[in-house]
Design an enzyme around this catalytic site. Structure first.
Site, PDB file in Angstrom:
ATOM      1  N   HIS B 170       0.833  -1.216   0.000  1.00 36.27           N
ATOM      2  CA  HIS B 170       0.000   0.000   0.000  1.00 36.27           C
ATOM      3  C   HIS B 170       0.865   1.263   0.000  1.00 36.27           C
ATOM      4  O   HIS B 170       0.656   2.181  -0.806  1.00 36.27           O
ATOM      5  CB  HIS B 170      -0.901  -0.055   1.245  1.00 36.27           C
ATOM      6  CG  HIS B 170      -1.661   1.178   1.542  1.00 36.27           C
ATOM      7  ND1 HIS B 170      -2.684   1.648   0.741  1.00 36.27           N
ATOM      8  CD2 HIS B 170      -1.573   2.052   2.577  1.00 36.27           C
ATOM      9  CE1 HIS B 170      -3.186   2.759   1.271  1.00 36.27           C
ATOM     10  NE2 HIS B 170      -2.533   3.032   2.383  1.00 36.27           N
ATOM     11  N   ILE B 171       1.861   1.275   0.860  1.00 36.45           N
ATOM     12  CA  ILE B 171       2.730   2.456   0.947  1.00 36.45           C
ATOM     13  C   ILE B 171       3.489   2.627  -0.369  1.00 36.45           C
ATOM     14  O   ILE B 171       3.592   3.728  -0.912  1.00 36.45           O
ATOM     15  CB  ILE B 171       3.713   2.310   2.136  1.00 36.45           C
ATOM     16  CG1 ILE B 171       2.945   2.317   3.460  1.00 36.45           C
ATOM     17  CG2 ILE B 171       4.760   3.437   2.110  1.00 36.45           C
ATOM     18  CD1 ILE B 171       3.790   1.931   4.660  1.00 36.45           C
TER      19      ILE B 171
END
Ligand code: HEM
Ligand code: SF4
Lengths: 295, 211
Positions: B170-171
């Site tokens: 996600h990051i």
């Protein structure tokens, strides 16, 4: 170091060698032998344990049986378990087992413990908790096949029998052994204790206990506390002593190869991202999309 | 040139603060949990004041994270249903990852990857909470039989691994997709970004604005 005089064979949550300078000298493996057939349930060993280790449990209440306290606690590292059984019909037997840490050769507590050095195994086989390194997570309780470690309500540290490592380290026998009036408790090299047990088992068999035998369960690599049982074929009779104890598969799955693999996995995911960026660069809208914007 | 900086609102201040609160607590949980996960990570206990403090703090942070996570789930829930267009979009994943995709199906507020992340967390975070309670000492673990605790701690560690891996992805996705991070920091994205990455959503919000 815990005891300068003893090498350390294994240390919890440690991936490099433990202090082991005397390894060529072949430290003798020790064992305590508990001859259940000779125990009269006097609890001298329980008192001696409290005395030597200076632990005092709460004064409890009578729960209707002789077991007092009714369970192991952070302040009671050994407890006599009294079982009334009829192995043969109408022949009541009162089996009294001194319960406490078995000092497994393959200790589940040590395997489970996440804190480096909170649990160590000396080269003589004693498994010892080092409470100053304990974080109070209770993983040792999940790891133990015998349900022995207890976390103190006073300091949230785990405690159990030390096999009097402090006494053994200077050539004395454990306090419980010293106090036993009947010779039900003996201590020495594991080899000698197996020899002694063999003699006792011959004797018991002659006296009609056909299934007398030694309890030194191999599922945990053998133990450094062993029992002579009148009914070695049914250890469960002795307050649920497990027949084939071993470290639970759940614990092996949790603490085995999965942890290093998952750790590598995390590193891999992060690296994959980094190199993806290096290879293809950012995902970006093109200039044309800016220009063609409606007014 | 004005068009270039035309902005579209994507997150309200409340959503942004909620997101970053969950993010902060999640990172603290990941660091304090990993500290006990493998000896390799044990040094992380130093960030929390030592082993016992790490053990004490982790579950409390967990409960705080869970409550704020729930509030975020409610906010984001309705935008995360997977559509036919999403599945079509997914077929082009290889090109998308290679930055070579053209003529993609129009994506709503979230693409299918973001939706997978959402649903994965919707399953995994409650799993972590439930198993976390079972192994929480000194308060709750004593109420559970030891075999249950063994399963719980195994599931907790595997679930944590999945959650942390998913969050790393996600990051990275936020960094990779340039122009995304300002959505969560400032609340707005450029119209070009919206059109490129979330065309269906862009159409919807611009139409709504015209009304
Ligand atoms: C309400 C939520 C949570 C609760 C109550 C909770 C509770 C616990 C407890 C009690 C432990 C045992 C050690 C300790 O006491 O610190 C633990 C370990 C751990 N937790 Fe959590 N936790 C929660 C959420 C999370 C989340 C969201 C993550 C991941 C980001 C996580 C990752 C870990 C990891 C990796 C471990 C170590 C497991 C192991 O040693 O195998 N936890 N957690
Ligand atoms: S409670 Fe203490 S001894 Fe037991 S596993 Fe946790 S850190 Fe190790």
């Amino acid at each position: 170091m815990a005891l300068q005089t003893l090498d350390i064979q294994r240390r919890s949550a440690t991936t490099t060698p433990s202090p082991d300078v005397r390894q060529n000298l072949q430290t003798i493996e020790v064992a305590k032998l508990i001859d259940v057939s000779k125990c009269i349930g006097c609890k001298a060993c329980q008192s001696a344990c409290m005395e030597w280790n200076d632990v005092r449990d709460e004064i409890g209440v009578n729960v209707g049986v002789y077991d007092n306290p009714p369970d192991l606690t952070a302040d009671s590292w050994t407890v006599m378990r009294f079982s009334e059984v009829e192995v043969e019909k109408d022949k009541l037997e009162w089996l009294i087992r001194k319960d406490g840490c078995m000092h497994c050769a393959d200790p589940g507590c040590l395997k489970a413990c996440p804190s480096p050095g909170a649990i160590i195994q000396y080269s003589n086989g004693i498994v010892d908790f080092q409470e100053e390194h304990c974080i109070g997570c209770g993983y040792c309780i999940a790891g133990c096949p015998f349900n022995v470690p207890r976390i103190s309500k006073k300091d949230n540290k785990a405690y159990k029998c030390t096999l009097c490592s402090d006494r053994v380290g200077v050539g004395m026998e454990p306090a419980c052994v010293k106090s036993c009036p009947t010779g039900a408790l003996v201590f020495g090299s594991k080899e000698d204790m197996i020899g002694h047990a063999t003699g006792r088992i011959v004797d018991l068999k002659e006296r009609g206990y056909a299934n007398a035998g030694l309890y030194d369960p191999q599922g945990v690599g053998g133990t450094h506390v062993m029992y002579v049982l009148q009914h070695a074929d049914q250890p469960e009779l002795y307050h649920g002593l497990p027949k084939n104890p071993s470290i639970s598969v759940m614990v092996s799955l949790w603490k085995g190869v999965t942890k290093p693999l998952m750790s590598l996995g995390l590193g891999f995911v992060a690296l994959a991202g980094f190199f993806h960026f290096i290879k293809v660069g950012p995902s970006k809208e093109d200039e044309s999309e800016h220009e063609s914007e409606p007014h | 040139m004005l068009n270039k900086t035309r902005l579209v609102a994507r997150y309200t201040a409340g959503e942004r603060m909620n997101h970053w609160f969950v993010a902060m607590t999640f990172i603290l949980l990941a660091l304090s949990g990993l500290a006990l996960f493998h000896p390799f990570f044990f040094f992380l206990t130093n960030l929390f004041g030592g082993g016992p403090w790490t053990r004490i703090l982790h579950p409390f942070i967990g409960v705080v994270m869970f409550v704020s996570f729930l509030s975020l789930v409610v906010k984001f829930w309705s935008n995360n249903f997977i559509t036919r267009a999403d599945l079509e979009w997914q077929k082009h994943l290889g090109e998308i990852l290679a930055n070579t995709a053209t003529d993609l199906p129009e994506v709503g507020k979230y693409n299918i990857g973001q939706k997978y992340l959402f649903w994965a967390l919707v399953v995994i975070i409650p799993t972590l909470v439930l198993t976390g309670f079972v192994i929480w000492r000194p308060y709750f673990a004593a109420f559970f039989p030891i075999p249950v605790i063994r399963v719980a701690v195994l599931v907790h560690s595997v679930a944590a691994f999945i959650a942390i891996s998913a969050i790393i992805v996600h990051i990275y996705a936020a960094i990779w997709t340039s122009g995304s991070i300002r959505a969560m920091t400032r609340g707005t994205v450029s119209a070009a970004w919206a059109k490129h990455h979330h065309a269906a959503w862009y159409k919807k919000v611009t139409e709504e604005n015209k009304l």
